[in-house]
Design a protein around this motif. Sequence first.
Motif, PDB file in Angstrom:
ATOM      1  N   ASN A  50      -3.886  32.864 -30.991  1.00  9.29           N
ATOM      2  CA  ASN A  50      -3.625  34.083 -31.740  1.00  9.29           C
ATOM      3  C   ASN A  50      -4.918  34.547 -32.422  1.00  9.29           C
ATOM      4  N   LYS A  52      -5.451  36.352 -34.828  1.00  4.98           N
ATOM      5  CA  LYS A  52      -5.341  36.477 -36.283  1.00  4.98           C
ATOM      6  C   LYS A  52      -5.941  35.261 -36.988  1.00  4.98           C
ATOM      7  N   TYR A  53      -5.967  34.123 -36.305  1.00  4.01           N
ATOM      8  CA  TYR A  53      -6.410  32.872 -36.925  1.00  4.01           C
ATOM      9  C   TYR A  53      -7.744  32.436 -36.341  1.00  4.01           C
ATOM     10  N   GLN A  72      -2.249  29.655 -39.150  1.00  2.00           N
ATOM     11  CA  GLN A  72      -0.870  30.089 -39.369  1.00  2.00           C
ATOM     12  C   GLN A  72      -0.195  29.181 -40.395  1.00  2.00           C
ATOM     13  N   ASP A  80       4.154  36.335 -41.184  1.00  2.00           N
ATOM     14  CA  ASP A  80       3.011  36.836 -40.419  1.00  2.00           C
ATOM     15  C   ASP A  80       1.869  37.386 -41.272  1.00  2.00           C
ATOM     16  N   GLN A  81       2.117  37.732 -42.508  1.00  2.00           N
ATOM     17  CA  GLN A  81       1.041  38.218 -43.378  1.00  2.00           C
ATOM     18  C   GLN A  81       0.553  37.134 -44.342  1.00  2.00           C
ATOM     19  N   LYS A 113      -7.779  40.845 -41.104  1.00  2.00           N
ATOM     20  CA  LYS A 113      -6.603  40.524 -40.286  1.00  2.00           C
ATOM     21  C   LYS A 113      -5.321  41.045 -40.928  1.00  2.00           C
ATOM     22  N   LEU A 115      -3.998  40.227 -43.698  1.00  2.00           N
ATOM     23  CA  LEU A 115      -3.216  39.177 -44.348  1.00  2.00           C
ATOM     24  C   LEU A 115      -3.025  39.536 -45.817  1.00  2.00           C
TER      25      LEU A 115
END
Length: 165
Positions: A50, A52-53, A72, A80-81, A113, A115
């Motif tokens: 992913n 995002k990470y 994660q 997810d945030q 991202k 987050l």
Amino acid sequence: MKKCTFEKIVEEDIESVREIYLYYIQNSTATFHKRDISYQEMKELVIFNNPKYESYTIYYEGELCGYVILTQYKVREAFDQSAEITIYLKQGFEGKGIGTQAVNFIEDRARTKDLHVLLALVCGENTGSMALFEKMGYVKCAHYKEVGYKFGRWLDLVGYEKIIS
């Protein structure tokens, strides 16, 4: 304070970061791993499918001195945030401001991202990490008593959070 540099972890870095982590497995309660992990297990801890990470090696005066991970928190859409951050430094690199730079760096990456909150889970004996996260504006939000057992004793797990957006 000398400036650190950060490089995205690639497969060629796995063994180097694994060596750093093995020290903590064998000699500390900073991790709740109790047995040495394999190359493949380390790869799964620092390289993600992913986007995002992310994870990064940390260099201080050109020397690999640690790594930082944005990963994660839980595998459920409502989280997810949220993400978890982790930092490991080679022995002898503590107290040089590297942790502060690593937290600032990974928070900046997390903001790109989208987050919202970052979490840090720290062994209750790890006073250095707790002090770092508190200094960086993280708030203690959980204290789990005796949830880990290592080196013949029960260990607490302390949760910290910081809202970044």
